[in-house]
Structure formats: structure tokens, C-alpha cells
Design an enzyme around this catalytic site. Structure first.
Site, short mmCIF file in Angstrom:
data_model
loop_
_atom_site.label_atom_id
_atom_site.label_comp_id
_atom_site.label_asym_id
_atom_site.label_seq_id
_atom_site.Cartn_x
_atom_site.Cartn_y
_atom_site.Cartn_z
N CYS A 47 37.66 50.13 41.09
CA CYS A 47 38.92 49.57 41.57
C CYS A 47 38.86 49.24 43.05
CB CYS A 47 40.03 50.60 41.29
SG CYS A 47 41.54 50.30 42.20
N CYS A 66 38.85 55.79 41.96
CA CYS A 66 38.26 55.20 40.75
C CYS A 66 37.23 54.14 41.20
CB CYS A 66 39.33 54.55 39.87
SG CYS A 66 40.65 55.71 39.45
N CYS A 103 55.06 43.77 40.43
CA CYS A 103 54.06 44.83 40.48
C CYS A 103 54.10 45.38 41.91
CB CYS A 103 52.69 44.25 40.15
SG CYS A 103 51.38 45.47 40.24
N GLU A 162 50.39 45.20 49.46
CA GLU A 162 50.61 44.00 48.67
C GLU A 162 51.55 44.27 47.51
OE1 GLU A 162 46.52 41.48 49.02
OE2 GLU A 162 46.48 43.15 47.63
S1 SF4 Z 1 44.86 52.21 42.36
FE1 SF4 Z 1 42.70 52.19 41.75
S2 SF4 Z 1 41.82 54.09 42.62
FE2 SF4 Z 1 44.05 54.30 42.56
S3 SF4 Z 1 44.48 55.30 40.62
FE3 SF4 Z 1 44.71 53.09 40.27
S4 SF4 Z 1 42.68 52.47 39.50
FE4 SF4 Z 1 42.39 54.50 40.47
#
Ligand code: SF4
Length: 370
Positions: A134, A131, A120, A107
């Protein structure tokens, strides 16, 4: 929630087809010569692509018709197939889901403001940094994007702007932020190659300003040092999210490898050397990292590195992902956090949440067709 493993090495999947965007200027000249064409054709082709935003070789009308078909097959394969589009903010924020040659999904989000446009962009399909708050991280890493697949997102956005499909003034992209899917510094060579094409003046690139390009990282310290030595005044954004190791180990697992002090030292060095102010990205999570004490801790952490000219804190209201225990801070806690930083003199902004209604804000790009 299940703890995901950190993944540094992207799985090898079907290699994307070679494209003009994978090549530097010399390689483009070599490629046209290998097809039996004179070198100057390379500049002509680049002018079509970067000036006219045309990537259908059949439309390269200043080239002999007889070679356009072969050129298209060899150097302009289709990289991104449009799957679906969602819009928000009265059509000025557009999230596009693309399918790659091997059915991988990715995306990108285009945001048009009154005087500028920002894309973006994704650097990997998925992300291996795990993470837990996320959406992208929850899907794991599918694969690295090629240099051409990253660059093709820029061309597609410029084409969309030029077509007038997005309300606002006309004009090219001004800003690129590597804040879509993936950790850009974990796909370093492809990202740097794509950035060089963005920066290269006409006719060989998009002619963008390095200051308009932001590379966001969770803190791969050796790669931050490598980026610093490239001599490009790119903006660096560090996704910090916590001021102390104990909490950051949980929120940003790569912290167990490069802890808070080490990563803040690395970005401070980057600011010193490039003279570019570093952004500290801090996603505000209710009752996790949004207390006044944590704001004090953050101010202490950043103040140790000199005056405030080197840094700017961007607070990001978290876009909660379904089923996640992490959710957005209360407005009152957000205000108290900002007040604390401001009292200490820390430059701070609360980021607007454009795109949140289409899951197009940070940490929400999960590449799912609906
Ligand atoms: S996309 Fe998500 S999992 Fe990957 S570094 Fe960024 S916040 Fe962390």
C-alpha cells in the site's frame, strides 16, 4: 522491500486549531456564550454551516457584523488549504490534495455516480499499519487528523457538489467511506466524533444515514468491539486480503497481534449485533493471494460463521504502486477466484476501479504533490 514498523501511537505534531467541527452541540452553545452571545446563536451558526454549507464567518449574514471577525478567528480557522486536484472518469472522480495548518498533506476522493455521491475520506495523515503493498503505508504515519479535519473533508465535498463543479445531478453526499489515508479505528475518538456530526440531523449536523457510512479497518479487534457497542448501524469493512495467518502476517502485519480467526469472529459478532452486513475487502494480488485454493480457504473461513447473510466479499483489483513487487491479478485468475466463491454460495463483487488513473483507488493515496 524494507519492513516498516507498526505504529499505534501517532506522533504528536502541532495541534490543529480548534474549530466548530471539534465541538458537540453543548460545547458549541458554551463557546458562543463564552464570546458574550446568547445560546440561540449556536443553532444559527450551525444552520449556516450544515444547511447552507457556509464556513466563512463573514458570510453569516444573520449574525451581527461586529462579531463575525472574532467568531471566524476563534471557531472557524481555515483547516484545509487546496493544493491540487486531479480528475478522472470524465470529471466525475475528483482527487483533492489538501495542506493542513502544519503543512501535513492529505487526500480525499469524491466519486459521483448517476444516483449517488461517495466520498473516500482520510482519518490520519499517512498510516502506521505498514501493509507492504500500500502506497499510504509506505510513507508511515505522520499524525492523527482532528475531528474537525475529518469533518472538513465532508463539508468541502458537499460544497463541491453544490457548486455544480462535478458533472451529474445536484444533491448532497450520500455515502462516506473511511478508506482514504489511515486506519480509522486507530484514531477512534476523532473518527467517532466526526461520524456523529455526519449523522446529526439539521441544524446541528449533515443529517446523513448511518447506513451510508462505511468504516474500514485492518482488524483492531478491541476497537471493533467498541464500535459495535456504540449502537450505530454503520457498515463495517474488514481489509482481510488473505484467508490464512501465514500470508496475512506478511500482507497485513497487524495480523500478528489479532490473527485471522480472531478478527473474523469480531466482525461476525459485529454483524450479529448491528444486523449490518460486513464487507470483506480482498485486494487481488497476482500469484500471492489469488489462487483457487485460497478462494476455497476464504469460503471455508467465512462459512464457519453461519449462513451468507452476514457477509459480502469485495474483490479489489490491486492498483500497483511503483517499485512494488505486488501487482494486479490476471483476469483469468480473477475469474476463477470469483467462480470458486460463487460455487460455494459466497456473495462476491469485483469492485470497479474508479480513480485508478489518478492514483485515487484503494491503497494509492500517498499525498504527494506533482
Ligand atoms: S492505509 Fe494502507 S497501510 Fe494503512 S491499513 Fe490501509 S492498506 Fe494498510
Amino acid at each position: 522491500m524494507k519492513q516498516l514498523p507498526l505504529v499505534f501511537e501517532a506522533p504528536k505534531r502541532g495541534k490543529p486549531p480548534k474549530h466548530w467541527f471539534d465541538l458537540d452541540i453543548d460545547e458549541r452553545r458554551e463557546a458562543v456564550v463564552a464570546m458574550g452571545l446568547p445560546k440561540f446563536r449556536a443553532d444559527q451558526i450551525s444552520r449556516q454551516v450544515f444547511d447552507r454549507l457556509e464556513d466563512d464567518a463573514e458570510q453569516f449574514t444573520d449574525l451581527p457584523a461586529a462579531i463575525r471577525g472574532e467568531l471566524g478567528e476563534q471557531l472557524f480557522p481555515n483547516l484545509l488549504t487546496h493544493v491540487q486536484q486531479q480528475t478522472a472518469d470524465a470529471g466525475r472522480t475528483v482527487k483533492t490534495l489538501w495542506r493542513l495548518h502544519d503543512a501535513t498533506l492529505l487526500e480525499s476522493v469524491l466519486m459521483r455516480y448517476p444516483s449517488r455521491s461517495t466520498l473516500c475520506i482520510s482519518s490520519q495523515a499517512g498510516c502506521g499499519m505498514a501493509c507492504p503493498f500500500c502506497a499510504t503505508g509506505q510513507g508511515g504515519l505522520k499524525r492523527n487528523l482532528s475531528q474537525a479535519e475529518i469533518t472538513a473533508q465532508v463539508l468541502a465535498a458537499d460544497q463541491a457538489l453544490a457548486s455544480g463543479a462535478i458533472p451529474g445531478t445536484t444533491g448532497r453526499l450520500n455515502n462516506i467511506v473511511f478508506m482514504g489515508m489511515g486506519e480509522p479505528l486507530a484514531n477512534y475518538n476523532a473518527v467517532l466524533g466526526a461520524i456523529r456530526t455526519m449523522l446529526e440531523p439539521s441544524p446541528n449536523g449533515f443529517g446523513m444515514s448511518a447506513r451510508g457510512i462505511t468504516v474500514s479497518t485492518v482488524g483492531l479487534v478491541p476497537r471493533i468491539q467498541q464500535l459495535m457497542d456504540e449502537g450505530l448501524p454503520l457498515t463495517l469493512a474488514l481489509s482481510l486480503h488473505a484467508p490464512v495467518d501465514e500470508l496475512r502476517d506478511e500482507l497485513v502485519p497487524i495480523n500478528t497481534r489479532w490473527p485471522v480467526d480472531e478478527v473474523v469472529d469480531a466482525v461476525w459478532n459485529y454483524a450479529e449485533k448491528t444486523k449490518r452486513r460486513v464487507s470483506i475487502e480482498y485486494a487481488m494480488m497476482r500469484d500471492i493471494n489469488d489462487s483457487v485454493e485460497q478462494a476455497e480457504e476464504l469460503a471455508r473461513l467465512l462459512k464457519r460463521r453461519g449462513d451468507w447473510g452476514w457477509v459480502h466479499v469485495n474483490l479489489i483489483p490491486l492498483n500497483p504502486t511503483p517499485g512494488s513487487k505486488w501487482t494486479a491479478s490476471r483476469k483469468s485468475d480473477e475469474r476463477a477466484f470469483i467462480d470458486t466463491l460463487e460455487r460455494r454460495g459466497v456473495p462476491v463483487t469485483l469492485r470497479d476501479t474508479r480513480g485508478s488513473e489518478i492514483d485515487g483507488a484503494c491503497g494509492q493515496l500517498a499525498a504527494a504533490a506533482v
